[in-house]
Design a protein around this motif. Structure first.
Motif, mmCIF file in Angstrom:
data_model
loop_
_atom_site.group_PDB
_atom_site.id
_atom_site.type_symbol
_atom_site.label_atom_id
_atom_site.label_comp_id
_atom_site.label_asym_id
_atom_site.label_seq_id
_atom_site.Cartn_x
_atom_site.Cartn_y
_atom_site.Cartn_z
ATOM 1 N N ALA A 262 0.872 -1.025 -0.084
ATOM 2 C CA ALA A 262 -0.090 -0.219 0.193
ATOM 3 C C ALA A 262 0.804 1.194 -0.266
ATOM 4 N N ILE A 263 2.167 0.989 -1.078
ATOM 5 C CA ILE A 263 2.986 2.273 -0.463
ATOM 6 C C ILE A 263 2.973 2.556 -2.054
ATOM 7 N N SER A 264 2.774 3.808 -3.025
ATOM 8 C CA SER A 264 2.721 4.122 -4.100
ATOM 9 C C SER A 264 4.077 4.746 -4.149
ATOM 10 N N GLN A 265 4.780 4.293 -5.218
ATOM 11 C CA GLN A 265 5.527 4.398 -5.509
ATOM 12 C C GLN A 265 5.746 5.556 -6.545
ATOM 13 N N VAL A 266 4.393 6.620 -6.911
ATOM 14 C CA VAL A 266 5.452 7.803 -7.285
ATOM 15 C C VAL A 266 5.893 8.997 -6.285
ATOM 16 N N GLN A 267 5.514 8.825 -5.566
ATOM 17 C CA GLN A 267 6.397 9.626 -4.220
ATOM 18 C C GLN A 267 7.794 8.970 -3.997
ATOM 19 N N ALA B 227 11.498 -12.966 4.137
ATOM 20 C CA ALA B 227 11.145 -11.757 3.315
ATOM 21 C C ALA B 227 9.582 -12.096 2.577
ATOM 22 N N GLU B 228 9.187 -13.325 1.571
ATOM 23 C CA GLU B 228 8.962 -13.482 0.633
ATOM 24 C C GLU B 228 7.620 -14.364 1.676
ATOM 25 N N GLU B 229 7.461 -14.501 3.099
ATOM 26 C CA GLU B 229 6.308 -15.183 4.055
ATOM 27 C C GLU B 229 5.408 -13.220 4.455
ATOM 28 N N TYR B 230 6.536 -12.597 4.952
ATOM 29 C CA TYR B 230 6.256 -10.915 5.236
ATOM 30 C C TYR B 230 5.294 -10.567 3.552
ATOM 31 N N LEU B 231 6.164 -10.721 2.767
ATOM 32 C CA LEU B 231 5.557 -9.943 1.604
ATOM 33 C C LEU B 231 3.866 -10.710 1.830
ATOM 34 N N GLN B 232 3.972 -12.193 1.570
ATOM 35 C CA GLN B 232 2.143 -12.684 1.432
ATOM 36 C C GLN B 232 1.778 -12.633 2.299
ATOM 37 N N ASN B 233 2.155 -12.240 4.210
ATOM 38 C CA ASN B 233 0.704 -12.092 4.940
ATOM 39 C C ASN B 233 0.291 -9.919 4.189
ATOM 40 N N ARG B 234 1.450 -9.666 3.827
ATOM 41 C CA ARG B 234 0.363 -8.306 3.762
ATOM 42 C C ARG B 234 -0.078 -8.256 2.051
ATOM 43 N N TYR B 235 0.078 -8.973 1.047
ATOM 44 C CA TYR B 235 -0.593 -8.723 0.538
ATOM 45 C C TYR B 235 -2.153 -9.220 0.191
ATOM 46 N N GLN B 236 -2.089 -10.598 1.281
ATOM 47 C CA GLN B 236 -3.779 -10.906 1.683
ATOM 48 C C GLN B 236 -4.218 -10.370 2.310
ATOM 49 N N GLU B 237 -3.858 -9.335 3.080
ATOM 50 C CA GLU B 237 -4.644 -8.155 3.515
ATOM 51 C C GLU B 237 -4.893 -6.875 2.948
ATOM 52 N N ARG B 238 -4.543 -7.197 1.540
ATOM 53 C CA ARG B 238 -4.760 -5.883 0.770
ATOM 54 C C ARG B 238 -5.889 -6.004 0.028
ATOM 55 N N LYS B 239 -6.551 -5.077 -0.264
ATOM 56 C CA LYS B 239 -7.771 -5.134 -1.243
ATOM 57 C C LYS B 239 -7.162 -4.760 -2.896
ATOM 58 N N THR B 240 -8.039 -5.939 -3.765
ATOM 59 C CA THR B 240 -8.103 -5.222 -5.232
ATOM 60 C C THR B 240 -8.292 -3.822 -6.178
ATOM 61 N N ASP B 241 -6.489 -3.729 -6.029
ATOM 62 C CA ASP B 241 -6.918 -1.744 -6.867
ATOM 63 C C ASP B 241 -7.912 -1.626 -7.916
ATOM 64 N N HIS B 242 -8.097 -1.488 -8.497
ATOM 65 C CA HIS B 242 -9.163 -1.056 -9.636
ATOM 66 C C HIS B 242 -7.616 -0.215 -10.956
ATOM 67 N N TYR B 243 -6.687 1.003 -10.214
ATOM 68 C CA TYR B 243 -6.458 1.037 -11.020
ATOM 69 C C TYR B 243 -4.508 0.557 -11.293
ATOM 70 N N LEU B 244 -4.351 -0.217 -10.404
ATOM 71 C CA LEU B 244 -3.378 -0.596 -10.162
ATOM 72 C C LEU B 244 -3.201 -2.525 -11.540
ATOM 73 N N THR B 245 -4.613 -2.821 -11.594
ATOM 74 C CA THR B 245 -5.312 -4.679 -12.484
ATOM 75 C C THR B 245 -5.081 -3.355 -13.824
ATOM 76 N N PHE B 246 -5.484 -2.290 -13.913
ATOM 77 C CA PHE B 246 -6.292 -1.960 -15.049
ATOM 78 C C PHE B 246 -4.366 -1.250 -15.883
ATOM 79 N N VAL B 247 -4.220 -1.140 -15.057
ATOM 80 C CA VAL B 247 -2.483 -0.828 -15.845
ATOM 81 C C VAL B 247 -1.939 -1.597 -16.416
#
Length: 263
Positions: free
Chosen positions: A108-113, A146-166
């Motif tokens: 949930a960190i935007s790379q734009v910044q 690293a993978e286990e931590y990132l996988q757990n964080r990813y499962q907490e996230r909701k699908t982002d329409h903008y990211l999916t579209f890009v």
């Protein structure tokens, strides 16, 4: 050493992410300790990249700005500009390279910044996770942590329409052999060029024409360096001169017969 031109991968151990993370992470890697120093020049890719330092201090530059990274310092860079890392003897770094938008999809960190910056890693990952990765006895163990931590964080996230579209637009561009322009992509996805431009600025931080130009140059240049019978027209270039001009703009280097294997 230059990315794509030189065998940089020979100096690293690589592993691919598992499962759903493969949509958002390019790879995990770790540098092999060398007895002598060397410099790695990396071209723009807009891929957020984490460097966890397991060895000695090193230097990293974004265009002409140079930073000294201490032995106990860990960082993230977006790689939106030419990035050069000076590898010193004893250099050892654990790397996580995200795909464009992957940092937002998982953490949930935007790379734009992050454009044009060196980001202290404790702003991105918890210090205890960084410590666990650092203290892992092997590359495989560090990757698993690293993978286990990132996988757990990813499962907490909701699908982002903008990211999916890009991501869908980028996949379409690649499936059409890098031939479509933004207007054609908009027509195929039943949207407008203005909307695509807005989505790319929000997710990646660059307009779609600029990003696709980088993606095409990286893909075509890789093929140029590795394949026989290279035809620039297969990658959407009008002719060889068009390809050479784009490579010069992308890398800052001329493709000359004296340097490279193709004419």
């Amino acid at each position: 050493m230059k990315e794509i031109f030189d065998p940089i991968r020979n100096h690293y151990t690589f592993a691919q992410p598992c499962g759903e993370l493969a949509k958002h992470i390019d790879f995990f890697s770790e540098s092999i300790v060398n007895d002598s120093g060397f410099t790695v020049e990396m071209f723009p890719s807009w891929t957020p990249t984490i460097y966890i330092n397991l060895g000695n201090p090193y230097q990293i530059s974004l265009n002409t700005s140079i930073w000294n990274v201490h032995a106990d310092a860990d960082i993230l860079v977006l790689r939106d500009v030419h990035t050069t890392r000076l590898n010193l003897p004893g250099d050892r770094i654990f790397t996580i390279k995200f795909k464009p938008g992957g940092l937002e999809a998982i953490l949930a960190i935007s790379q734009v910044q992050l454009k044009g910056k060196i980001i202290p890693l404790h702003h991105i990952l918890p210090t205890h996770i960084i410590g666990q990765i650092r203290n892992g006895p092997t590359f495989a163990v560090r990757q698993k942590i690293a993978e286990e931590y990132l996988q757990n964080r990813y499962q907490e996230r909701k699908t982002d329409h903008y990211l999916t579209f890009v991501q869908d637009l980028t996949e379409t561009y690649q499936e059409t052999r890098l031939q479509f322009n933004v207007s054609q992509l908009a027509e195929k996805h039943f949207t407008t060029s203005k909307s695509i431009n807005r989505y790319f600025h929000r997710v990646i931080g660059i307009n779609p024409k600029g990003y696709f130009s980088i993606l095409r140059a990286r893909t075509a240049l890789t093929a140029y360096m590795t394949a026989e019978g290279f035809d620039p027209c297969e990658f959407g270039y009008y002719d060889s001169s068009h390809f050479y001009r784009e490579v010069l703009k992308f890398t800052g280097s001329y493709l000359t017969e004296s340097l490279y294997k193709h004419s």
